[in-house]
Design a protein around this motif. Structure first.
Motif, PDB file in Angstrom:
ATOM      1  N   ALA A  13       1.481   8.671 -10.875  1.00  0.00           N
ATOM      2  CA  ALA A  13       1.652   7.274 -11.934  1.00  0.00           C
ATOM      3  C   ALA A  13       1.020   6.243 -11.127  1.00  0.00           C
ATOM      4  CB  ALA A  13       3.118   6.598 -11.988  1.00  0.00           C
ATOM      5  N   PRO A  14      -0.429   6.088 -10.863  1.00  0.00           N
ATOM      6  CA  PRO A  14      -0.917   5.060 -10.236  1.00  0.00           C
ATOM      7  C   PRO A  14      -1.091   3.931 -11.119  1.00  0.00           C
ATOM      8  CG  PRO A  14      -2.542   6.905 -10.841  1.00  0.00           C
ATOM      9  CD  PRO A  14      -1.095   7.259 -11.037  1.00  0.00           C
ATOM     10  N   GLY A  15      -0.681   2.762 -10.539  1.00  0.00           N
ATOM     11  CA  GLY A  15      -0.538   1.424 -11.073  1.00  0.00           C
ATOM     12  C   GLY A  15       0.671   1.092 -12.122  1.00  0.00           C
ATOM     13  N   VAL A  21     -13.688   6.260 -17.022  1.00  0.00           N
ATOM     14  CA  VAL A  21     -14.981   6.653 -17.554  1.00  0.00           C
ATOM     15  C   VAL A  21     -16.295   6.083 -16.934  1.00  0.00           C
ATOM     16  CG1 VAL A  21     -15.037   7.904 -19.770  1.00  0.00           C
ATOM     17  CG2 VAL A  21     -13.875   5.742 -19.760  1.00  0.00           C
ATOM     18  N   SER A  22     -16.190   4.909 -16.543  1.00  0.00           N
ATOM     19  CA  SER A  22     -17.260   4.213 -15.813  1.00  0.00           C
ATOM     20  C   SER A  22     -17.497   4.733 -14.616  1.00  0.00           C
ATOM     21  CB  SER A  22     -17.298   2.443 -16.170  1.00  0.00           C
ATOM     22  OG  SER A  22     -16.105   2.287 -15.021  1.00  0.00           O
ATOM     23  N   GLY A  23     -16.654   5.452 -13.850  1.00  0.00           N
ATOM     24  CA  GLY A  23     -16.773   6.032 -12.508  1.00  0.00           C
ATOM     25  C   GLY A  23     -16.229   5.177 -11.611  1.00  0.00           C
ATOM     26  N   SER A  24     -15.532   4.120 -11.880  1.00  0.00           N
ATOM     27  CA  SER A  24     -14.968   3.016 -10.791  1.00  0.00           C
ATOM     28  C   SER A  24     -13.319   3.690 -10.751  1.00  0.00           C
ATOM     29  CB  SER A  24     -14.856   1.700 -11.258  1.00  0.00           C
ATOM     30  OG  SER A  24     -14.252   1.188 -12.528  1.00  0.00           O
ATOM     31  N   HIS A  25     -12.867   3.332  -9.856  1.00  0.00           N
ATOM     32  CA  HIS A  25     -11.260   3.746  -9.547  1.00  0.00           C
ATOM     33  C   HIS A  25     -10.637   3.135 -10.635  1.00  0.00           C
ATOM     34  CE1 HIS A  25     -11.878   6.220  -6.198  1.00  0.00           C
ATOM     35  NE2 HIS A  25     -12.485   5.352  -5.626  1.00  0.00           N
ATOM     36  N   SER A  26      -9.438   3.899 -11.286  1.00  0.00           N
ATOM     37  CA  SER A  26      -8.521   2.762 -12.242  1.00  0.00           C
ATOM     38  C   SER A  26      -7.412   2.376 -11.183  1.00  0.00           C
ATOM     39  CB  SER A  26      -7.764   3.965 -13.108  1.00  0.00           C
ATOM     40  OG  SER A  26      -7.117   5.140 -12.288  1.00  0.00           O
ATOM     41  N   ARG A  70       0.788  -1.318   0.262  1.00  0.00           N
ATOM     42  CA  ARG A  70       0.040   0.020   0.040  1.00  0.00           C
ATOM     43  C   ARG A  70       0.897   1.269  -0.085  1.00  0.00           C
ATOM     44  NH1 ARG A  70      -4.917  -2.522   3.514  1.00  0.00           N
ATOM     45  NH2 ARG A  70      -5.572  -3.876   2.005  1.00  0.00           N
ATOM     46  N   MET A  71       2.129   1.250   0.555  1.00  0.00           N
ATOM     47  CA  MET A  71       3.056   2.296   0.679  1.00  0.00           C
ATOM     48  C   MET A  71       3.576   2.583  -0.973  1.00  0.00           C
ATOM     49  SD  MET A  71       2.684   3.864   3.488  1.00  0.00           S
ATOM     50  CE  MET A  71       2.379   3.726   4.879  1.00  0.00           C
ATOM     51  N   THR A  72       3.461   1.527  -1.523  1.00  0.00           N
ATOM     52  CA  THR A  72       4.013   1.690  -2.945  1.00  0.00           C
ATOM     53  C   THR A  72       2.905   2.259  -3.861  1.00  0.00           C
ATOM     54  OG1 THR A  72       5.447  -0.369  -2.663  1.00  0.00           O
ATOM     55  CG2 THR A  72       4.973   0.280  -5.137  1.00  0.00           C
ATOM     56  N   TRP A  73       1.704   1.789  -3.560  1.00  0.00           N
ATOM     57  CA  TRP A  73       0.509   2.402  -4.227  1.00  0.00           C
ATOM     58  C   TRP A  73       0.408   3.879  -3.900  1.00  0.00           C
ATOM     59  CZ3 TRP A  73      -3.563  -1.803  -2.950  1.00  0.00           C
ATOM     60  CH2 TRP A  73      -3.259  -3.136  -3.555  1.00  0.00           C
ATOM     61  N   LEU A  74       0.582   4.475  -2.518  1.00  0.00           N
ATOM     62  CA  LEU A  74       0.769   5.741  -2.254  1.00  0.00           C
ATOM     63  C   LEU A  74       1.871   6.406  -2.920  1.00  0.00           C
ATOM     64  CD1 LEU A  74      -0.286   7.853  -0.289  1.00  0.00           C
ATOM     65  CD2 LEU A  74       1.365   7.270   1.265  1.00  0.00           C
ATOM     66  N   PHE A  75       3.011   5.784  -3.030  1.00  0.00           N
ATOM     67  CA  PHE A  75       4.002   6.583  -3.799  1.00  0.00           C
ATOM     68  C   PHE A  75       3.833   6.820  -5.324  1.00  0.00           C
ATOM     69  CE2 PHE A  75       8.063   6.527  -6.204  1.00  0.00           C
ATOM     70  CZ  PHE A  75       8.533   7.723  -5.743  1.00  0.00           C
ATOM     71  N   GLN A  76       3.119   5.605  -6.036  1.00  0.00           N
ATOM     72  CA  GLN A  76       2.773   5.713  -7.184  1.00  0.00           C
ATOM     73  C   GLN A  76       1.535   7.049  -7.327  1.00  0.00           C
ATOM     74  OE1 GLN A  76       1.509   1.842  -7.465  1.00  0.00           O
ATOM     75  NE2 GLN A  76       3.114   1.240  -8.977  1.00  0.00           N
ATOM     76  N   LEU A  77       0.615   6.899  -6.474  1.00  0.00           N
ATOM     77  CA  LEU A  77      -0.460   7.987  -6.401  1.00  0.00           C
ATOM     78  C   LEU A  77       0.257   9.310  -6.504  1.00  0.00           C
ATOM     79  CD1 LEU A  77      -3.485   8.544  -6.251  1.00  0.00           C
ATOM     80  CD2 LEU A  77      -3.226   9.095  -3.969  1.00  0.00           C
ATOM     81  N   ILE A  78       1.179   9.682  -5.478  1.00  0.00           N
ATOM     82  CA  ILE A  78       1.871  10.834  -5.024  1.00  0.00           C
ATOM     83  C   ILE A  78       2.483  11.372  -6.353  1.00  0.00           C
ATOM     84  CG2 ILE A  78       3.339  11.960  -3.906  1.00  0.00           C
ATOM     85  CD1 ILE A  78       2.382  10.285  -1.502  1.00  0.00           C
ATOM     86  N   VAL A  79       3.247  10.517  -7.110  1.00  0.00           N
ATOM     87  CA  VAL A  79       3.972  10.969  -8.163  1.00  0.00           C
ATOM     88  C   VAL A  79       3.274  10.971  -9.535  1.00  0.00           C
ATOM     89  CG1 VAL A  79       6.115  10.461  -6.995  1.00  0.00           C
ATOM     90  CG2 VAL A  79       5.114   8.746  -8.565  1.00  0.00           C
TER      91      VAL A  79
END
Length: 191
Positions: free
Chosen positions: A51-53, A185-190, A40-49
Motif C-alpha cells: 500500500a505504498p503512499g 506508466v511514465s516510468g517514474s516511481h509512484s 522512511r520506516m513508515t514508507w517501508l511498511f507501506q511498501l511491504i504491505v
C-alpha cells in the motif's frame, strides 16, 4: 574500548565541548534525522504491505508511539510479503535490528541534558548526559568509582556520529524502497 556495532554506545571522553551551544545544535539535528528515519520506516511498511503512499495506513502505523512495536510490525509483514524472497526478508530484518538499536541512542540524546563537568576542581567541558533521576540510564549512580555524569556522556561530535548513523540507515532503507517501488506508466516511481 571501541564499539563494534554502529549503534553501540561510544566511549566517554575525558574532555567535553567548550560550548554547550554546539551540543544543543547537534541534539536538534540528530533528533530531526531520526524523525526522517521514522518516516522512511513508515514508507517501508507501506511498501511491504503493498500500500505504498497510503495516507490511512501511514497514519494508523503512526499511532504506535515507540520503535519496538513498529519494528515488530515491519518484521512480521516482511516475513509474509517476502516469503519467496529471503534476501529481501533478511535485509528488512537487518534494518529492524539496527532501527531498534539506534533508537536507544536516540532516546539517550532526546532525554539527556547538557552540563559542564568539573572533576577535582578542573573544568572538563560540556557533555550531554542522563539526569541522576533517570534510574535506567544512570545505573552507575550507586557505585563508588562511578562516572559522575552517569552511563553515558556525549560531546557534539559523538552526537554527530549517531546523526550520521541515522542518516545512513535512512538512506539504505530509501534505496531498498526505491528498488522495489512500483513504477507508473511514465516510468517514474509512484509515491
Amino acid at each position: 574500548m571501541a564499539h563494534k556495532n554502529s549503534w553501540d554506545r561510544v566511549e566517554s571522553l575525558d574532555v567535553g565541548d567548550a560550548s554547550a551551544q554546539t551540543i544543543y545544535l547537534n541534539v536538534g539535528i540528530a533528533l530531526s534525522w531520526f524523525e526522517v528515519l521514522q518516516v522512511r520506516m513508515t514508507w517501508l511498511f507501506q511498501l511491504i504491505v503493498e500500500a505504498p503512499g497510503s495516507l490511512a495506513l501511514g497514519r494508523a502505523f503512526g499511532t504506535l508511539e515507540s520503535v519496538p512495536p513498529r519494528a515488530a510490525m515491519i518484521r512480521e509483514a516482511a516475513k509474509i510479503s517476502f516469503m519467496n524472497d529471503p534476501a529481501s526478508r533478511d535485509k528488512v530484518v537487518e534494518f529492524m535490528t539496527q532501527f531498534e538499536a539506534l533508537s536507544h541512542r536516540r532516546n539517550e540524546i532526546a532525554h539527556g541534558y547538557v552540563s559542564q563537568l568539573t572533576h577535582n576542581g578542573q573544568e572538563k567541558g560540556n557533555f550531554l548526559h542522563p539526569g541522576s533521576h533517570m534510574t535506567k540510564r544512570n545505573t552507575t549512580f550507586l557505585q563508588v568509582d562511578r562516572d559522575p555524569l552517569g552511563d553515558y556522556r556525549y560531546t557534539a561530535a559523538q552526537i554527530g556520529y549517531y546523526t550520521q548513523e541515522f542518516r545512513r540507515l535512512g538512506g539504505e532503507v530509501q534505496d531498498f524502497i526505491d528498488a522495489r517501488r512500483p513504477k507508473n506508466v511514465s516510468g517514474s516511481h509512484s509515491p
